[in-house]
Design a protein around this motif. Structure first.
Motif, PDB file in Angstrom:
ATOM      1  N   MET A 124       0.840  -1.186   0.000  1.00 16.52           N
ATOM      2  CA  MET A 124       0.000   0.000   0.000  1.00 16.52           C
ATOM      3  C   MET A 124       0.882   1.246   0.000  1.00 16.52           C
ATOM      4  SD  MET A 124      -3.038  -1.075   2.706  1.00 16.52           S
ATOM      5  CE  MET A 124      -3.165   0.566   3.302  1.00 16.52           C
ATOM      6  N   ASP A 138      -2.878   5.441   1.865  1.00 15.54           N
ATOM      7  CA  ASP A 138      -3.961   4.521   1.544  1.00 15.54           C
ATOM      8  C   ASP A 138      -4.607   4.045   2.835  1.00 15.54           C
ATOM      9  OD1 ASP A 138      -3.407   4.823  -1.110  1.00 15.54           O
ATOM     10  OD2 ASP A 138      -2.436   2.875  -1.352  1.00 15.54           O
ATOM     11  N   ASP A 182      -6.509   1.295   5.252  1.00 16.91           N
ATOM     12  CA  ASP A 182      -6.591  -0.128   5.549  1.00 16.91           C
ATOM     13  C   ASP A 182      -7.734  -0.343   6.548  1.00 16.91           C
ATOM     14  OD1 ASP A 182      -5.797  -2.790   5.558  1.00 16.91           O
ATOM     15  OD2 ASP A 182      -4.218  -2.482   7.047  1.00 16.91           O
ATOM     16  N   GLU A 211      -2.217   4.247   5.858  1.00 14.21           N
ATOM     17  CA  GLU A 211      -0.876   3.675   5.745  1.00 14.21           C
ATOM     18  C   GLU A 211       0.143   4.693   6.244  1.00 14.21           C
ATOM     19  OE1 GLU A 211       1.963   0.798   4.981  1.00 14.21           O
ATOM     20  OE2 GLU A 211      -0.199   0.627   5.002  1.00 14.21           O
ATOM     21  N   ALA A 266     -10.808   7.432   2.149  1.00 14.36           N
ATOM     22  CA  ALA A 266     -10.077   7.197   0.899  1.00 14.36           C
ATOM     23  C   ALA A 266     -10.481   8.199  -0.176  1.00 14.36           C
ATOM     24  CB  ALA A 266     -10.308   5.768   0.424  1.00 14.36           C
ATOM     25  N   ALA A 298      -7.151   8.099  -2.391  1.00 13.15           N
ATOM     26  CA  ALA A 298      -6.286   6.969  -2.053  1.00 13.15           C
ATOM     27  C   ALA A 298      -6.960   5.634  -2.353  1.00 13.15           C
ATOM     28  CB  ALA A 298      -5.948   7.045  -0.563  1.00 13.15           C
ATOM     29  N   GLU A 299      -6.221   4.563  -2.137  1.00 16.31           N
ATOM     30  CA  GLU A 299      -6.771   3.220  -2.284  1.00 16.31           C
ATOM     31  C   GLU A 299      -7.341   2.773  -0.937  1.00 16.31           C
ATOM     32  OE1 GLU A 299      -5.506  -0.406  -4.893  1.00 16.31           O
ATOM     33  OE2 GLU A 299      -4.192  -0.312  -3.150  1.00 16.31           O
ATOM     34  N   HIS A 300      -8.452   2.051  -0.984  1.00 14.72           N
ATOM     35  CA  HIS A 300      -9.094   1.526   0.227  1.00 14.72           C
ATOM     36  C   HIS A 300      -8.981   0.006   0.188  1.00 14.72           C
ATOM     37  CE1 HIS A 300     -13.002   1.075   2.767  1.00 14.72           C
ATOM     38  NE2 HIS A 300     -11.915   0.945   3.498  1.00 14.72           N
ATOM     39  N   LYS A 351     -10.442  -4.287  -2.790  1.00 13.83           N
ATOM     40  CA  LYS A 351      -9.632  -3.073  -2.968  1.00 13.83           C
ATOM     41  C   LYS A 351     -10.401  -2.120  -3.862  1.00 13.83           C
ATOM     42  CE  LYS A 351      -4.858  -4.669  -2.704  1.00 13.83           C
ATOM     43  NZ  LYS A 351      -3.582  -4.686  -3.434  1.00 13.83           N
ATOM     44  N   THR A 402     -10.013   1.933  -5.564  1.00 11.52           N
ATOM     45  CA  THR A 402      -9.147   3.084  -5.784  1.00 11.52           C
ATOM     46  C   THR A 402      -9.995   4.318  -6.033  1.00 11.52           C
ATOM     47  OG1 THR A 402      -7.498   1.625  -6.787  1.00 11.52           O
ATOM     48  CG2 THR A 402      -7.262   3.991  -7.204  1.00 11.52           C
TER      49      THR A 402
END
Length: 76
Positions: A1, A5, A7, A20, A43, A48-50, A62, A64
């Motif tokens: 990640m 991002d 988490d 992150e 996110a 960001a990415e989740h 996942k 984005t």
């Protein structure tokens, strides 16, 4: 990640969201659905990415944000 991002994971009977790079969770929830919704908002705000983990800690999903950032070239 990548740094920043989000988490979403379970720990000590609670569902948590942690960006992150942070050592501690930013939010704690009683259910996965609540944590997933809060993580999605985080996110989206960060672009960001989740990453949503299953109860056993494996990656379940996942997403984005924004979609243009998604490195995969998959239509739909």
């Amino acid at each position: 990640m990548a740094k920043g991002d989000i988490d979403t994971y379970q720990q000590d009977g609670q569902w948590k969201n942690r960006p992150e790079g942070n050592e501690r969770a930013s939010s704690r929830h009683d259910t996965k659905a609540e944590a997933k919704a809060a993580g999605r908002e985080m996110a989206v705000e960060r672009g960001a990415e989740h990453v949503i983990k299953k109860q056993d800690g494996t990656i379940g999903e996942k997403n984005t944000y924004p979609r243009e950032r998604d490195p995969r070239d998959i239509p739909g």
